[in-house]
Design an enzyme around this catalytic site. Structure first.
Site, mmCIF file in Angstrom:
data_model
loop_
_atom_site.group_PDB
_atom_site.id
_atom_site.type_symbol
_atom_site.label_atom_id
_atom_site.label_comp_id
_atom_site.label_asym_id
_atom_site.label_seq_id
_atom_site.Cartn_x
_atom_site.Cartn_y
_atom_site.Cartn_z
ATOM 1 N N ARG A 1 0.859 -1.221 0.000
ATOM 2 C CA ARG A 1 0.000 0.000 0.000
ATOM 3 C C ARG A 1 0.879 1.250 0.000
ATOM 4 O O ARG A 1 1.427 1.656 1.041
ATOM 5 C CB ARG A 1 -0.911 -0.003 1.230
ATOM 6 N N GLN B 1 -8.527 -6.846 -9.204
ATOM 7 C CA GLN B 1 -8.380 -5.379 -9.234
ATOM 8 C C GLN B 1 -6.943 -4.992 -9.583
ATOM 9 O O GLN B 1 -5.994 -5.486 -8.979
ATOM 10 C CB GLN B 1 -8.740 -4.875 -7.819
ATOM 11 N N ARG C 1 1.537 -6.150 -10.030
ATOM 12 C CA ARG C 1 1.950 -5.662 -8.685
ATOM 13 C C ARG C 1 1.971 -6.786 -7.644
ATOM 14 O O ARG C 1 2.374 -6.564 -6.507
ATOM 15 C CB ARG C 1 1.034 -4.521 -8.238
ATOM 16 N N HIS D 1 0.380 3.740 -10.382
ATOM 17 C CA HIS D 1 -0.567 4.164 -9.330
ATOM 18 C C HIS D 1 0.156 4.937 -8.208
ATOM 19 O O HIS D 1 0.189 4.499 -7.052
ATOM 20 C CB HIS D 1 -1.233 2.891 -8.785
ATOM 21 N N ASP E 1 -12.321 10.066 -6.662
ATOM 22 C CA ASP E 1 -11.836 8.904 -7.418
ATOM 23 C C ASP E 1 -12.232 9.135 -8.880
ATOM 24 O O ASP E 1 -13.273 8.691 -9.342
ATOM 25 C CB ASP E 1 -12.491 7.619 -6.876
ATOM 26 N N GLU F 1 -2.254 9.400 -10.906
ATOM 27 C CA GLU F 1 -1.743 8.203 -11.589
ATOM 28 C C GLU F 1 -1.733 8.393 -13.108
ATOM 29 O O GLU F 1 -2.787 8.572 -13.715
ATOM 30 C CB GLU F 1 -2.655 7.024 -11.237
HETATM 31 O O1 TA6 Z 1 -6.781 4.435 -8.469
HETATM 32 C C1 TA6 Z 1 -7.988 4.547 -7.802
HETATM 33 C C2 TA6 Z 1 -8.507 3.160 -7.455
HETATM 34 O O2 TA6 Z 1 -8.939 2.479 -8.592
HETATM 35 C C3 TA6 Z 1 -9.611 3.337 -6.413
HETATM 36 O O3 TA6 Z 1 -10.866 3.017 -6.948
HETATM 37 C C4 TA6 Z 1 -9.172 2.426 -5.277
HETATM 38 O O4 TA6 Z 1 -9.705 1.129 -5.450
HETATM 39 C C5 TA6 Z 1 -7.660 2.457 -5.429
HETATM 40 O O5 TA6 Z 1 -7.476 2.362 -6.841
HETATM 41 C C6 TA6 Z 1 -6.893 1.447 -4.639
HETATM 42 O O6 TA6 Z 1 -7.069 0.165 -5.167
HETATM 43 P P1 TA6 Z 1 -6.338 -1.061 -4.404
HETATM 44 O O7 TA6 Z 1 -6.718 -2.288 -5.166
HETATM 45 O O8 TA6 Z 1 -4.861 -0.804 -4.443
HETATM 46 O O9 TA6 Z 1 -6.842 -1.018 -2.981
#
Ligand code: TA6
Length: 296
Positions: free
Chosen positions: A58, A76, A81, A159, A204, A263
């Site tokens: 994080r 996601q 990563r 990111h 966001d 980002e």
């Molecule tokens: O970059 C923004 C985002 O897509 C948010 O919607 C939030 O989910 C963030 O990324 C963090 O995502 P993660 O999977 O690293 O917790």
């Protein structure tokens, strides 16, 4: 230098002659620290970050590939990563970073497992470099190495979590008047108002067709981060604010006050590569005293 970090994961330390430095974990190809030449940390890394695969670290600069967000069939932000990268000891020439002496080249190729969820073969070469003035430069080169003649498409983001003294004192210049997709309103498309962005609640947003340069001005620190990007037409701006921060186990309740994600990304129009084709996405970060920056 390559060393074993306290949490048992290998990381590379980069040091530039005038004192700036950076740290990159082989896990995720993940930059977790970028320090100025007087040793000030410029990236946000959560004090509750979990350094335990398969969880992504994080903070710092997670690499979102081959999918940004939840916009497809993968987990996601894709899997880059969450994988162990290798040091690339046979990199192709990187003409763009010739100035840098402090750099590391990493490479990621898909595992058998990855090929099940994303049936494409690729070579992703990532160079992380410190420029002479302490700038941090990330260059991604992604090549389609499919032998079956199939093209593939992907979305991508660096990111980046910037460290800020107080989010309510931060302005972002370069995204005003642009269209964006609001992740908090079903990705509906809106147009940004006409002046610099300021922050007083969760944000966001995926800004579309953004300029190559974006400025993040930290009023209290009198410091501006300048984001320069190439091959990355979009830009995501994210701060979870208090409620979402509390809901994340790897994020301190109050830490949202001291970070902002801006980002450099390619999201609206996925990048398509035919076999043998290569895409390059460059990110260059610098931190300059604010007095030089507004309007530059
Ligand atoms: O970059 C923004 C985002 O897509 C948010 O919607 C939030 O989910 C963030 O990324 C963090 O995502 P993660 O999977 O690293 O917790």
């Amino acid at each position: 230098d390559l060393c074993k970090s306290i949490n048992g994961l290998d990381k590379v330390l980069l040091r530039e002659s005038r004192g700036s430095s950076a740290e990159v974990y082989l896990y995720g190809g993940h930059v977790t620290s970028w320090k100025s030449d007087h040793g000030e940390e410029l990236l946000f890394l959560s004090s509750k970050a979990i350094f335990k695969p398969p969880k992504a670290i994080r903070g710092g600069i997670p690499i979102c590939f081959p999918q940004f967000g939840g916009l497809g069939t993968l987990d996601q932000h894709g899997f880059a990563r969450n994988r162990f990268w290798n040091i690339d000891d046979d990199p192709p020439p990187f003409p763009t970073n010739t100035l840098s002496k402090a750099f590391v080249d990493l490479i990621l190729k898909p595992s058998e497992e990855d090929m099940k969820s994303w049936p494409h073969s690729f070579e992703y070469r990532l160079r992380i470099a410190l420029g002479p003035g302490g700038d941090l430069m990330l260059t991604s080169r992604i090549r389609n190495t499919n032998s079956d003649g199939k093209p593939f498409s992907f979305t991508f983001a660096y990111h980046t979590y910037f460290s800020v003294s107080d989010i309510s004192e931060v302005r972002v210049e370069g995204l005003e008047t642009l269209d964006y997709l609001d992740n908090l309103q079903n990705k509906e498309r809106f147009t940004e108002q006409g002046d610099a962005l300021t922050f007083e609640s969760e944000v966001d947003k995926i800004y579309l067709s953004t300029p190559t340069k974006i400025a993040i001005i930290d009023h209290e620190k009198k410091r501006t981060f300048v984001v320069r990007k190439d091959g990355l037409p979009d830009a995501v701006v994210w701060n979870p604010w208090d409620k979402k921060a509390k809901a994340m186990a790897d994020f301190g309740d109050d830490e949202y006050k001291h970070m902002l994600c801006v980002e450099a990304a390619a999201i609206e129009k996925p990048i398509t590569l035919k076999p043998g084709e290569e895409w390059k996405g460059r990110l260059e970060l610098s931190a300059v005293p604010s007095s030089y920056c507004s309007g530059q």
